[in-house]
Enzyme design. Structure first.
Site, PDB file in Angstrom:
ATOM      1  N   ALA A 143       0.700  -1.139   0.028  1.00 36.22           N
ATOM      2  CA  ALA A 143      -0.041  -0.153   0.068  1.00 36.22           C
ATOM      3  C   ALA A 143       0.957   1.266   0.075  1.00 36.22           C
ATOM      4  CB  ALA A 143      -0.947   0.131   1.510  1.00 36.22           C
ATOM      5  N   GLY A 148      -0.813  -5.235   0.837  1.00 37.42           N
ATOM      6  CA  GLY A 148      -1.850  -5.039  -0.155  1.00 37.42           C
ATOM      7  C   GLY A 148      -1.725  -5.710  -1.369  1.00 37.42           C
ATOM      8  N   GLU A 185      -2.249  -9.403  -0.651  1.00 35.58           N
ATOM      9  CA  GLU A 185      -3.697  -9.486  -0.509  1.00 35.58           C
ATOM     10  C   GLU A 185      -4.642  -9.321  -1.540  1.00 35.58           C
ATOM     11  OE1 GLU A 185      -4.638  -7.630   3.930  1.00 35.58           O
ATOM     12  OE2 GLU A 185      -3.629  -6.243   2.573  1.00 35.58           O
ATOM     13  N   GLU A 226       3.095  -6.032   7.488  1.00 32.21           N
ATOM     14  CA  GLU A 226       2.397  -4.988   8.162  1.00 32.21           C
ATOM     15  C   GLU A 226       2.969  -5.011   9.710  1.00 32.21           C
ATOM     16  OE1 GLU A 226      -0.320  -5.927   4.750  1.00 32.21           O
ATOM     17  OE2 GLU A 226       0.999  -6.925   6.143  1.00 32.21           O
TER      18      GLU A 226
END
Length: 260
Positions: free
Chosen positions: A66, A112, A115, A135
């Site tokens: 991200a 992300g 994901e 993260e």
């Protein structure tokens, strides 16, 4: 719609969506998530699209995470909204699509990015790809479904280790644990994904969509996957694709499916 952060193209019923932020290693920000949502929705509505392939620009990254600068100063409420909105607009949205989505993981798939790959129905990686959920090294946890989908794919113990160490795995390690279906040289990645797509397109789009829904049902809280399968199986008998498929089989010819 004109996109700033992604590229889209369609060829022989395959829509390719490419995340195009090479200077940011294709990192996800709000604008990119919005564009991806729009592109996936448009492809799903397009009757010409039978399969979607998702990849990233360049040879370094699928999606390297991200865009941290965008949320570094968020409050608790803003963090909750960021995760909820992202999951609904993109990650859950992709997972629920009735059109099959293949992630062509052409490099780093971190945070992300991993994901997003896990939300796709199939993952194929280039041999230089590395995947992880880093993260916790930033004082946060995966917020786009990573704590849920990773254990589903590789098991609770391995997922716990990946998440808590914030470590990366190689493409070969990802293959051994079931995180990806195949590993190819980067030069062969898109051609191989296209080959999988072509195999899918020989089959009933209606049945494929129902199969995706039935498989997903097994992982939904409060939903009985077997019941969903039974009901979906029955619904197939009322489709034109079922009539065409069974008739073609009995007539010893190739079926021509309409997706209806």
């Amino acid at each position: 719609m004109n996109y700033e952060n992604i590229l889209t193209s369609i060829d022989n019923n395959i829509t390719t969506i490419t995340i195009n932020r090479p200077t940011k290693l294709n990192a996800l920000n709000k604008a990119t998530i919005e564009e991806l949502h729009h592109a996936f929705a448009a492809a799903a509505k397009d009757k010409q699209t039978k399969v979607i392939i998702l990849t990233g620009t360049g040879e370094k990254a699928f999606v390297a995470g991200a865009d941290i600068a965008e949320f570094a100063n968020f409050s608790v409420e803003e963090g909750v909204q960021l995760a909820a909105s992202g999951q609904e607009k993109l990650f859950n949205f992709v997972e629920r699509l009735r059109v099959p989505v293949i992630a062509a993981v052409n490099g780093f798939a971190l945070g992300g990015g991993l994901e997003l790959a896990m939300a796709c129905h199939i993952r194929v990686a280039s041999d230089n790809a590395k995947m992880g959920l880093p993260e916790v090294s930033l004082g946060v946890i995966p917020g786009y479904g990573g704590t849920q989908r990773l254990p589903q794919l590789i098991g609770k113990g391995r997922a716990m280790e990946m998440i808590m160490t914030a470590g990366m795995v190689t493409a070969e390690e990802a293959y051994r644990t079931g995180l990806v279906n195949h590993v190819l040289a980067q030069a062969d990645l898109m051609e191989f994904c296209t080959g999988i797509a072509q195999k899918m397109m020989k089959n009933s789009p209606m049945a494929i969509g129902m199969a995706i829904n039935a498989v997903n049902a097994n992982f939904k809280e409060g939903e009985n996957g077997f019941d969903t399968e039974i009901k979906s199986f029955g619904k197939c008998f009322g489709t034109n694709d079922f009539k065409e498929g069974t008739t073609a089989f009995l007539e010893k010819r190739k079926a021509v499916f309409s997706g209806e």
